[in-house]
Design an enzyme around this catalytic site. Sequence first.
Site, PDB file in Angstrom:
ATOM      1  N   LYS A   1     -14.316   8.312  17.410  1.00 22.25           N
ATOM      2  CA  LYS A   1     -14.353   8.194  15.953  1.00 22.25           C
ATOM      3  C   LYS A   1     -13.979   6.790  15.492  1.00 22.25           C
ATOM      4  CE  LYS A   1     -13.472  13.050  14.825  1.00 22.25           C
ATOM      5  NZ  LYS A   1     -12.610  13.996  14.070  1.00 22.25           N
ATOM      6  N   GLU A   2     -13.197   6.091  16.311  1.00 22.80           N
ATOM      7  CA  GLU A   2     -12.810   4.711  16.029  1.00 22.80           C
ATOM      8  C   GLU A   2     -13.197   3.872  17.241  1.00 22.80           C
ATOM      9  OE1 GLU A   2      -8.911   5.651  13.228  1.00 22.80           O
ATOM     10  OE2 GLU A   2      -8.648   5.476  15.392  1.00 22.80           O
TER      11      GLU A   2
ATOM     12  N   ASP B   1      -2.931   6.114  19.913  1.00 18.10           N
ATOM     13  CA  ASP B   1      -2.368   7.458  19.888  1.00 18.10           C
ATOM     14  C   ASP B   1      -3.275   8.469  20.563  1.00 18.10           C
ATOM     15  OD1 ASP B   1       0.219   7.927  19.073  1.00 18.10           O
ATOM     16  OD2 ASP B   1      -0.379   9.141  17.351  1.00 18.10           O
TER      17      ASP B   1
ATOM     18  N   LYS C   1       0.568   9.646  12.406  1.00 17.95           N
ATOM     19  CA  LYS C   1       0.570   8.182  12.309  1.00 17.95           C
ATOM     20  C   LYS C   1       1.961   7.629  12.036  1.00 17.95           C
ATOM     21  CE  LYS C   1      -1.698   4.319   9.959  1.00 17.95           C
ATOM     22  NZ  LYS C   1      -2.629   3.910   8.862  1.00 17.95           N
TER      23      LYS C   1
ATOM     24  N   ASP D   1      -4.998  -0.715   9.706  1.00 22.08           N
ATOM     25  CA  ASP D   1      -5.843   0.292  10.330  1.00 22.08           C
ATOM     26  C   ASP D   1      -6.803  -0.424  11.269  1.00 22.08           C
ATOM     27  OD1 ASP D   1      -4.675   2.386   9.026  1.00 22.08           O
ATOM     28  OD2 ASP D   1      -6.173   2.502   7.430  1.00 22.08           O
TER      29      ASP D   1
ATOM     30  N   ASP E   1       2.011   6.724   4.340  1.00 22.81           N
ATOM     31  CA  ASP E   1       2.063   5.452   3.630  1.00 22.81           C
ATOM     32  C   ASP E   1       2.591   5.631   2.210  1.00 22.81           C
ATOM     33  OD1 ASP E   1      -0.161   6.938   2.957  1.00 22.81           O
ATOM     34  OD2 ASP E   1      -1.602   5.310   3.178  1.00 22.81           O
TER      35      ASP E   1
END
Length: 732
Positions: free
Chosen positions: A112-113, A142, A281, A305, A447
């Site tokens: 996904k990333e 992670d 996160k 990010d 955040d």
Amino acid sequence: MERHRKHSVGGTTLHTCHPCRRAIPYRIYAVIHTCGIIALMYHHVHSLLTANNTLITCLLLLSDIVLAFMWATTTSLRLNPVHRTEYPEKYAAKPEDFPKLDVFICTADPYKEPPMMVVNTALSVMAYEYPSDKISVYVSDDGGSSLTLFALVEAAKFSKHWLPFCKKNNIQDRSPEVYFSSKSHSQSDEAENLKMMYKDMKSRVEHVVESGKVETAFITCDQFRGVFDLWTDKFTRHDHPTIIQVLQNSETDMDNTKKYIMPNLIYVSREKSKVSPHHFKAGALNTLLRVSGVMTNSPIILTLDCDMYSNDPATPTRALCYLTDPEIKTGLAYVQFPQKFEGISKNDIYACAYKRLFEISMIGFDGLMGPNHVGTGCFFNRRVFYGAPSNLILPEIDELKPNRTVDKPINAQDVLALAHKVAGCIYEHNTNWGSKIGYRYGSLVEDYYTGYRLHCEGWRTVFCSPKRAAFCGDAPKSLIDVVSQQKRWAIGLLEVAFSRYSPITYGVKSMGLLMGLGYCQYACWPFWSLPHVVYGFLPQLALLYGVSVFPKSSDPWFWLYIVLFLGAYAQDLFDFVLEGGTYREWWNDQRMWSIRGFSSHLFGFIEFTLQTLNLSTHGFNVTSKANDDEEQSKRYEKEMFEFGPSSTMFLPMTTTAIVNLLAFVWGLYGLFAWGEGLVLELMLASFAVVNCLPIYEAMVLRKDNGKLPKRICFVAVILTFVLIVSGYFFLK
């Protein structure tokens, strides 16, 4: 509240602050609109005492109370907006006087990333116009993926060529992918050779990702060969040991020309265990805080990010204009830059630029105590994670004290041993991590929650929005990705709203009324679903049965509704346009608010309720940042809604679209029969129908893969029939 003023260091002005001109007109209008809301509440109460159907009146009253409260939260940020300007070219510190900088980059899923996205973000910050020996880049994986580690090993090799090229030629686009994709990049032999090197690296990384494993033949650095042996058959993303690998060391590594010192690059994958909570996160960032504290302990921390590459090499110096100002630095927690996105469609059909969130609200917050934290593009003072400005909370070991000076190499055995220890899954047990120090646990939106808690402790923050975007990233290109991401936000915001630290109680008490209401604007986002559902169905069903729920056009109360509606929307439009938006972007933005109300906010509310009742558990779903579907990208560029795979989140909005269309057609047909009685109901249905045009197109006219799934359309038709039949008994 801020006033127009200059901030000087040693006689040099580093930044200025001035209020927006629209503040006074907005304050005047706030008084007028407030009077209108009070009058509307009086009308509702009077109607409640005399109405035949009190349930309808109660629903409208409740919806208008929510709308009034949300308007108040927005208005709190309109009363004193400010704009800032900084002058990084005047920052004249010597290289040795620049503070050290730790950069945290978080990733969690190599599919996904994509690892090449992580690589480009890392390279862009490693190449900052900043003393390289002062920069340490930590990448938190992670997902515990060997694919990501392999990509970073390749990036470390390529950086020895890329960094000197950028600095020697004063390159502004320091993400290789962005630079080599631009038509204006240099055609010199050096640039072309670098481009070939980059393509070769990209090809190797993408081959490894596609194959799903790192083959021995692809590992060209003998010093890193052994670390890949840790990925055994028992190694899973949810259960694995700590892996910390120094890929580049500023004390020993030079570029290929031997002229430039290379920055530190460290790969971190914290220990995971199925029996220990990892706090998503927030837990990963706290691990980086501790690992970096042991290894480098830089006083300034930049969080990013993995898809947010640096777009301006002077960004750290821009942040230092605030962080080193002796007048404000003692109580300054962080400097927040806005998120900017590239590749967004011409008129931003999904409102993914989040202009209201990242710009309009930010300048309002900045006139109070400063902006909230938005998860990326933020330069922190490390001290902020250890208690209030006047109350330092010491960590459990001396090596993690925020002001400690590191005097050992990052690859020393005892340093690495301690770094592995503080990255362990049980390290935080019986400590203050996540409660009083570090990123705060208790919400999926770590955040927002952490920034909020820091403001409650008395810290101030600064919003920095330069003309050239400091950071750029990719936005989702399908509706399901957009609403799924925001459903997660909705759940996290509700966790804050209903916690002991709720902004409406604890926040107002700690920060004052305006700042507390400003934070309520976000914490109460999911409550938008209530007025959306009520106003999306009730007046329309009333229109179908000829029942009036609003005042007639001859009634003076009719004009109150018109004035409040037009006033609220006009002010919203002015905000948007004054901050650089267009009318079409604003229209798409307000339409997406309705779509969120019937999807993200509604389903987030439902899921939060189920979790509260212990009927469901939540997870952290990573938003896909891989855009490899050409057909989908083409539809996005044409500004066609991408509904993609079937999802129950599309059901309420589709049902609403059908109900409003039927009400609109029936209302026009019966206009002469009913005369003036249902004008407001018809106007509301007309407004909804215009907003729903992309849904009608996806239901009936489109044949591509992005159309609304037939199953959703079929179920929506059945629900519409059920609602109309139910409306007969409800309204009659």
